[in-house]
Design a protein around this motif. Structure first.
Motif, short mmCIF file in Angstrom:
data_model
loop_
_atom_site.label_atom_id
_atom_site.label_comp_id
_atom_site.label_asym_id
_atom_site.label_seq_id
_atom_site.Cartn_x
_atom_site.Cartn_y
_atom_site.Cartn_z
N TRP A 26 33.53 26.28 30.11
CA TRP A 26 33.86 26.73 31.47
C TRP A 26 35.31 26.48 31.82
CZ3 TRP A 26 32.10 29.52 35.40
CH2 TRP A 26 30.82 30.07 35.26
N ALA A 27 35.81 25.31 31.46
CA ALA A 27 37.19 24.98 31.79
C ALA A 27 38.18 25.82 31.00
CB ALA A 27 37.45 23.49 31.54
N GLY A 28 37.85 26.12 29.72
CA GLY A 28 38.80 26.82 28.87
C GLY A 28 38.67 28.32 28.86
N ILE A 29 37.55 28.85 29.35
CA ILE A 29 37.31 30.29 29.29
C ILE A 29 37.10 30.88 30.68
CG2 ILE A 29 35.78 32.09 28.43
CD1 ILE A 29 37.45 30.77 26.25
N PHE A 30 36.15 30.36 31.43
CA PHE A 30 35.77 30.97 32.70
C PHE A 30 36.73 30.60 33.83
CE2 PHE A 30 32.02 31.22 30.12
CZ PHE A 30 31.36 32.36 30.54
N ALA A 31 36.82 29.30 34.11
CA ALA A 31 37.62 28.87 35.25
C ALA A 31 39.11 29.12 35.04
CB ALA A 31 37.37 27.39 35.53
N LYS A 32 39.54 29.18 33.80
CA LYS A 32 40.97 29.29 33.50
C LYS A 32 41.52 30.69 33.71
CE LYS A 32 44.17 28.00 29.78
NZ LYS A 32 44.26 27.46 28.41
N ASN A 33 40.65 31.70 33.67
CA ASN A 33 41.11 33.09 33.72
C ASN A 33 40.52 33.83 34.91
OD1 ASN A 33 42.52 33.05 31.10
ND2 ASN A 33 40.47 32.80 30.25
N THR A 34 41.21 34.87 35.30
CA THR A 34 40.70 35.80 36.31
C THR A 34 40.40 37.12 35.61
OG1 THR A 34 41.98 34.79 38.11
CG2 THR A 34 41.20 37.04 38.44
N TYR A 35 39.17 37.58 35.76
CA TYR A 35 38.74 38.82 35.13
C TYR A 35 38.71 39.91 36.20
CZ TYR A 35 37.59 35.67 31.34
OH TYR A 35 37.67 34.71 30.34
N ALA A 36 39.75 40.73 36.22
CA ALA A 36 39.99 41.65 37.33
C ALA A 36 38.89 42.68 37.52
CB ALA A 36 41.34 42.35 37.12
N HIS A 37 38.18 43.03 36.45
CA HIS A 37 37.16 44.08 36.54
C HIS A 37 35.75 43.55 36.31
CE1 HIS A 37 40.55 46.82 36.53
NE2 HIS A 37 40.97 46.30 35.39
N LEU A 38 35.55 42.25 36.47
CA LEU A 38 34.27 41.64 36.15
C LEU A 38 33.18 42.12 37.11
CD1 LEU A 38 32.76 39.62 34.36
CD2 LEU A 38 33.27 37.86 36.08
N ALA A 39 32.18 42.81 36.56
CA ALA A 39 31.06 43.32 37.36
C ALA A 39 29.75 42.61 37.03
CB ALA A 39 30.91 44.83 37.15
N PHE A 52 34.26 30.10 40.72
CA PHE A 52 34.38 31.30 39.89
C PHE A 52 33.78 32.50 40.60
CE2 PHE A 52 33.07 34.17 36.49
CZ PHE A 52 34.22 34.22 35.72
N ILE A 53 32.62 32.32 41.23
CA ILE A 53 31.98 33.41 41.98
C ILE A 53 32.86 33.85 43.14
CG2 ILE A 53 30.04 33.97 43.48
CD1 ILE A 53 28.29 32.24 41.66
N LYS A 54 33.43 32.88 43.86
CA LYS A 54 34.31 33.21 44.98
C LYS A 54 35.53 33.99 44.51
CE LYS A 54 36.99 31.03 48.69
NZ LYS A 54 37.38 29.74 49.31
N GLN A 55 36.06 33.61 43.36
CA GLN A 55 37.26 34.27 42.82
C GLN A 55 36.98 35.73 42.45
OE1 GLN A 55 38.75 32.24 39.38
NE2 GLN A 55 40.76 33.20 39.48
N HIS A 56 35.71 36.04 42.09
CA HIS A 56 35.36 37.39 41.65
C HIS A 56 34.39 38.08 42.62
CE1 HIS A 56 36.72 35.25 38.02
NE2 HIS A 56 37.20 36.42 37.66
N ALA A 57 34.37 37.62 43.87
CA ALA A 57 33.42 38.16 44.85
C ALA A 57 33.65 39.64 45.13
CB ALA A 57 33.51 37.35 46.15
N GLY A 58 34.86 40.10 44.91
CA GLY A 58 35.16 41.51 45.23
C GLY A 58 34.72 42.49 44.17
N THR A 59 34.33 42.02 42.97
CA THR A 59 33.96 42.94 41.90
C THR A 59 32.55 42.74 41.35
OG1 THR A 59 34.92 41.45 40.22
CG2 THR A 59 36.36 43.17 41.14
N LEU A 60 31.94 41.57 41.55
CA LEU A 60 30.63 41.29 40.96
C LEU A 60 29.55 42.22 41.52
CD1 LEU A 60 30.46 37.38 40.76
CD2 LEU A 60 30.45 39.00 38.86
#
Length: 465
Positions: free
Chosen positions: A268-281, A298-306
């Motif tokens: 999580w620290a090295g893959i998920f939390a470290k990056n922003t996935y702009a198109h993550l659905a 992580f959910i808050k960071q991608h709330a606009g695309t999930l």
């Protein structure tokens, strides 16, 4: 009237009669009776008019087509890709060099890296570029990466299609530039990044002293204390593939063996939390341990695309599932929420678990949301199948999250009693109480696959259909 002039409806009835007499189901396909094969090959007109029947009978195969990089396997896939009827029903392709083909493993490896394999794959992908149903091409063998990605690039495939499965343990001993480079050079083709941790063995399956030796050497990359599976090359790969649309995390197990998993946390620290996935659905998390605060962030960071979120047997090492639900409420585009099997309908383990107990915030959950608790005294053969809580529209998601938060409560998990291990103490985790919406309890969900439903309907068709 000549037999060749018979309409497809009559020929389909003949096919159904033949199948009912001699068809057998296997894992990936419906094996056609020899009489049906002979019937279809007896006339070109019959062959064309019965494509629908073969498509239904091979529906499971077309839903998930497994192929090895052998000449024979690729020839079959080429035939499918060259017929529009089948091509437009092909949903997933999984390339697996372990797939039983017509060659030995050594010959498969030699052919897989040959120019002939690249050429055949290129022609296949040119045909599949026109498919209206193909969702993804699944890669879980590093040996396949160079050939398949080279062919996709040569075919100028028009969109992201590759599902890459990564087991971090495989990247620790070597740098694997040969396999990493094709991935990092083709981010425009990769839509799905999946991480698979090495599962823990059940204590009853481990001989005395074997676990101590395994912990000391850890040749299998299990998530023991202090183990960190993410290497700089993997972190770099995840950063390069930040344009993926799907992320999946398969953790180290669905039983509470750990209080804090350093391996899952490191991913999580090295893959998920470290990056922003702009198109993550799509986000799917299964059988693992994660910090609740990290997950909510992580959910808050991608709330606009999930759009699609799935949890199955997940452990929060801090925080609560109520906090996660609050984060999901902020996902304005969320259309699908799957929180795993529900304990009230047959599963003895809760899917949403956390380290700390939580008392109810208000009154007890209203009766319209409650179903009978699973009876542990029932025989295994009498246990009802696990029924998942799946919400498929924004209205149901909003309603379910609102009730979940308002009446949030936990209870201690029962796996410690159900799984009694001599000399092995299971950590205590608490299950978040889940429930069904009233209109979801009116009928038993149909758990059959799309292909199985179509096949059953086809075989049960009567004379008046």
């Amino acid at each position: 009237m000549a037999l060749s002039a018979l309409p497809p409806e009559i020929l389909s009835r003949i096919c159904r009669f033949i199948v009912a007499e001699g068809g057998t189901i296997v894992r990936y396909r419906y094996t056609l009776p020899q009489d049906l094969k002979s019937f279809r090959l007896s006339c070109k007109s019959f062959y064309q008019k019965t494509l629908f029947d073969v498509g239904v009978l091979h529906g499971a195969m077309l839903d998930h087509f497994v192929v090895g990089l052998t000449y024979k396997s690729l020839s079959v896939l080429y035939s499918i890709s060259n017929v529009p009827y089948f091509r437009d029903r092909l949903r997933k392709i999984r390339f697996d060099r372990r797939f039983v083909g017509c060659f030995s493993g050594e010959e498969q490896t030699g052919f897989a890296s040959s120019p002939e394999a690249v050429y055949m794959m290129t022609e296949i992908f040119k045909n599949l570029a026109h498919s209206t149903s193909l969702l993804n091409i699944y890669l879980d063998e590093e040996m396949n990466y160079p050939t398949i990605l080279a062919a996709l690039n040569l075919a100028s495939f028009p969109h992201q299609i590759i599902n890459v499965m990564v087991n971090p343990r495989d990247f620790r001993p070597f740098s694997h530039e040969r396999f990493l480079n094709p991935l990092t050079e083709s981010p425009h083709l990769i839509s799905h990044l999946e991480f698979q941790a090495t599962p823990h063995e059940d204590p009853e399956d481990v001989e005395p002293g074997e676990r101590e030796r395994d912990v000391a050497r850890n040749e299998f990359g299990r998530h023991y204390s202090g183990y960190k599976p993410i290497t700089p090359p993997l972190s770099q790969l995840a950063a390069t593939l930040s344009g993926v649309e799907r992320l999946t995390f398969n953790g180290c197990g669905n039983m509470p063996r750990l209080r804090l998993c350093h391996g899952c946390e490191n991913i999580w620290a090295g893959i998920f939390a470290k990056n922003t996935y702009a198109h993550l659905a799509h986000l799917e998390l299964r059988d693992g341990y994660v910090s609740g605060s990290r997950l909510r962030g992580f959910i808050k960071q991608h709330a606009g695309t999930l759009e699609h979120v799935k949890f199955e047997y997940m452990f929060l090492t801090d925080g609560t599932w109520r906090s996660i639900a609050q984060g999901l409420q902020k996902c304005s585009t969320l259309k699908h929420l799957d929180v795993g099997p529900d304990t009230t309908s047959g599963c003895y383990m809760g899917s949403l678990r956390q380290k700390h107990a939580a008392p109810p915030l208000e009154a007890s959950l209203p009766k319209q949301y409650v179903t009978s608790r699973f009876n542990n005294s029932m025989k295994i053969s009498d246990k009802p199948p696990n029924i998942r809580i799946i919400l498929n529209n924004q209205e149901d998601i909003t309603n379910w999250l609102d009730v979940f938060m308002r009446y949030f409560a936990t209870e201690q998990g029962e796996e410690g009693r159900c799984y009694d291990r001599d000399g092995f103490t299971l950590p205590i985790y608490h299950e978040a109480r889940t429930f069904f919406l009233p209109h979801h309890m009116k009928g038993k969900p149909d758990t059959r696959s799309r292909a199985k439903i179509a096949l059953d309907k086809y075989l049960k068709a009567d004379e008046g259909a």
